[in-house]
Design a protein around this motif. Sequence first.
Motif, PDB file in Angstrom:
ATOM      1  N   TYR A 279      38.332  40.586  38.459  1.00 49.04           N
ATOM      2  CA  TYR A 279      37.557  39.694  39.328  1.00 49.04           C
ATOM      3  C   TYR A 279      36.754  38.706  38.471  1.00 49.04           C
ATOM      4  N   GLU A 280      36.091  39.220  37.441  1.00 47.65           N
ATOM      5  CA  GLU A 280      35.332  38.343  36.545  1.00 47.65           C
ATOM      6  C   GLU A 280      36.250  37.334  35.864  1.00 47.65           C
ATOM      7  N   ARG A 281      37.401  37.792  35.375  1.00 48.27           N
ATOM      8  CA  ARG A 281      38.355  36.875  34.730  1.00 48.27           C
ATOM      9  C   ARG A 281      38.788  35.787  35.710  1.00 48.27           C
ATOM     10  N   ALA A 282      39.040  36.173  36.948  1.00 44.92           N
ATOM     11  CA  ALA A 282      39.462  35.199  37.961  1.00 44.92           C
ATOM     12  C   ALA A 282      38.364  34.170  38.220  1.00 44.92           C
ATOM     13  N   TRP A 283      37.111  34.606  38.251  1.00 45.60           N
ATOM     14  CA  TRP A 283      35.990  33.688  38.474  1.00 45.60           C
ATOM     15  C   TRP A 283      35.887  32.680  37.326  1.00 45.60           C
ATOM     16  N   ARG A 284      36.278  33.118  36.117  1.00 45.14           N
ATOM     17  CA  ARG A 284      36.184  32.266  34.931  1.00 45.14           C
ATOM     18  C   ARG A 284      37.472  31.478  34.674  1.00 45.14           C
ATOM     19  N   THR A 285      38.458  31.590  35.544  1.00 46.28           N
ATOM     20  CA  THR A 285      39.753  30.946  35.359  1.00 46.28           C
ATOM     21  C   THR A 285      39.894  29.766  36.329  1.00 46.28           C
ATOM     22  N   PRO A 286      40.378  28.619  35.842  1.00 49.43           N
ATOM     23  CA  PRO A 286      40.608  27.495  36.760  1.00 49.43           C
ATOM     24  C   PRO A 286      41.618  27.861  37.849  1.00 49.43           C
ATOM     25  N   GLY A 287      41.415  27.304  39.030  1.00 52.68           N
ATOM     26  CA  GLY A 287      42.335  27.548  40.139  1.00 52.68           C
ATOM     27  C   GLY A 287      42.104  28.898  40.789  1.00 52.68           C
ATOM     28  N   THR A 288      42.978  29.221  41.703  1.00 55.38           N
ATOM     29  CA  THR A 288      42.824  30.469  42.454  1.00 55.38           C
ATOM     30  C   THR A 288      44.051  31.382  42.352  1.00 55.38           C
ATOM     31  N   GLU A 289      44.975  31.050  41.479  1.00 59.38           N
ATOM     32  CA  GLU A 289      46.191  31.857  41.353  1.00 59.38           C
ATOM     33  C   GLU A 289      45.922  33.328  41.036  1.00 59.38           C
ATOM     34  N   PRO A 290      44.913  33.647  40.190  1.00 60.28           N
ATOM     35  CA  PRO A 290      44.667  35.064  39.878  1.00 60.28           C
ATOM     36  C   PRO A 290      44.265  35.910  41.091  1.00 60.28           C
ATOM     37  N   LEU A 291      43.843  35.274  42.173  1.00 55.37           N
ATOM     38  CA  LEU A 291      43.406  36.042  43.344  1.00 55.37           C
ATOM     39  C   LEU A 291      44.537  36.877  43.927  1.00 55.37           C
ATOM     40  N   ALA A 292      45.768  36.413  43.814  1.00 55.37           N
ATOM     41  CA  ALA A 292      46.912  37.151  44.366  1.00 55.37           C
ATOM     42  C   ALA A 292      47.121  38.485  43.658  1.00 55.37           C
ATOM     43  N   GLU A 293      46.655  38.594  42.423  1.00 58.02           N
ATOM     44  CA  GLU A 293      46.748  39.865  41.699  1.00 58.02           C
ATOM     45  C   GLU A 293      45.655  40.833  42.136  1.00 58.02           C
ATOM     46  N   LEU A 294      44.540  40.299  42.633  1.00 59.13           N
ATOM     47  CA  LEU A 294      43.380  41.114  42.997  1.00 59.13           C
ATOM     48  C   LEU A 294      43.335  41.493  44.467  1.00 59.13           C
ATOM     49  N   PHE A 295      43.772  40.577  45.328  1.00 59.50           N
ATOM     50  CA  PHE A 295      43.605  40.748  46.774  1.00 59.50           C
ATOM     51  C   PHE A 295      44.952  40.740  47.481  1.00 59.50           C
ATOM     52  N   SER A 296      45.040  41.518  48.545  1.00 60.06           N
ATOM     53  CA  SER A 296      46.252  41.526  49.361  1.00 60.06           C
ATOM     54  C   SER A 296      46.328  40.223  50.158  1.00 60.06           C
ATOM     55  N   PRO A 297      47.506  39.831  50.613  1.00 61.80           N
ATOM     56  CA  PRO A 297      47.632  38.590  51.380  1.00 61.80           C
ATOM     57  C   PRO A 297      46.781  38.578  52.656  1.00 61.80           C
ATOM     58  N   ASP A 298      46.518  39.740  53.223  1.00 62.30           N
ATOM     59  CA  ASP A 298      45.750  39.820  54.470  1.00 62.30           C
ATOM     60  C   ASP A 298      44.328  40.329  54.254  1.00 62.30           C
ATOM     61  N   VAL A 299      43.782  40.119  53.053  1.00 63.22           N
ATOM     62  CA  VAL A 299      42.446  40.598  52.703  1.00 63.22           C
ATOM     63  C   VAL A 299      41.410  40.152  53.736  1.00 63.22           C
ATOM     64  N   SER A 300      40.437  41.023  53.956  1.00 66.76           N
ATOM     65  CA  SER A 300      39.238  40.668  54.718  1.00 66.76           C
ATOM     66  C   SER A 300      38.083  40.686  53.725  1.00 66.76           C
ATOM     67  N   TYR A 301      37.479  39.508  53.488  1.00 70.66           N
ATOM     68  CA  TYR A 301      36.459  39.333  52.456  1.00 70.66           C
ATOM     69  C   TYR A 301      35.163  38.964  53.165  1.00 70.66           C
ATOM     70  N   LEU A 302      34.187  39.848  53.093  1.00 67.36           N
ATOM     71  CA  LEU A 302      32.899  39.644  53.759  1.00 67.36           C
ATOM     72  C   LEU A 302      31.856  39.347  52.680  1.00 67.36           C
ATOM     73  N   PRO A 303      31.434  38.062  52.511  1.00 66.82           N
ATOM     74  CA  PRO A 303      30.525  37.714  51.425  1.00 66.82           C
ATOM     75  C   PRO A 303      29.073  38.140  51.639  1.00 66.82           C
TER      76      PRO A 303
ATOM     77  N   PRO B 298      35.112  27.081  36.757  1.00 64.74           N
ATOM     78  CA  PRO B 298      35.436  28.256  35.936  1.00 64.74           C
ATOM     79  C   PRO B 298      34.616  28.360  34.654  1.00 64.74           C
ATOM     80  N   ASP B 299      33.970  27.259  34.246  1.00 64.45           N
ATOM     81  CA  ASP B 299      33.156  27.316  33.037  1.00 64.45           C
ATOM     82  C   ASP B 299      31.682  27.533  33.353  1.00 64.45           C
ATOM     83  N   GLU B 300      31.380  27.894  34.586  1.00 62.04           N
ATOM     84  CA  GLU B 300      30.007  28.186  35.005  1.00 62.04           C
ATOM     85  C   GLU B 300      29.443  29.318  34.126  1.00 62.04           C
ATOM     86  N   PRO B 301      28.293  29.102  33.484  1.00 67.57           N
ATOM     87  CA  PRO B 301      27.756  30.150  32.605  1.00 67.57           C
ATOM     88  C   PRO B 301      27.068  31.262  33.403  1.00 67.57           C
ATOM     89  N   PHE B 302      27.505  32.482  33.166  1.00 59.98           N
ATOM     90  CA  PHE B 302      26.887  33.641  33.813  1.00 59.98           C
ATOM     91  C   PHE B 302      27.191  34.892  33.018  1.00 59.98           C
TER      92      PHE B 302
END
Length: 125
Positions: A13-37, A61-65
């Motif tokens: 999840y952290e790597r995905a937040w630091r990576t440009p684009g949203t392609e890594p999300l498919a490795e983390l979340f199912s296609p029908d994910v329910s995400y409650l922020p 993706p280069d946001e410092p945290f």
Amino acid sequence: MDTNTVERWVAGYERAWRTPGTEPLAELFSPDVSYLPSPWAHPIVGLSRLGPWWDAERDGPDEPFTIMSEVVAVEGDTAVVRIEVDYLGDDPARWRDLWILRFDTDGRCVGFEEWPFTPDQPDGH
């Protein structure tokens, strides 16, 4: 699901937040994910809706945290993780979260529920 698997998922999840684009999300979340922020938000349902929300929520993706995590509990397909995030950019912010995560048999998250807290939020007293 076990603690090590959940820790690897959080690192992804952290790597995905630091990576440009949203392609890594498919490795983390199912296609029908329910995400409650937050407990008061409407869930974001589906990977196709999560991607645009994800990109809009970060400063890029280069946001410092910094992020620290601790797996609190794992039972069956469900995990609870304590998260500490400090955003270090122009608008610094500190967050402490609890994540409640449900996983499918492939290890992708099908249910993400976040309980975010910041020091500036009223404590109800």
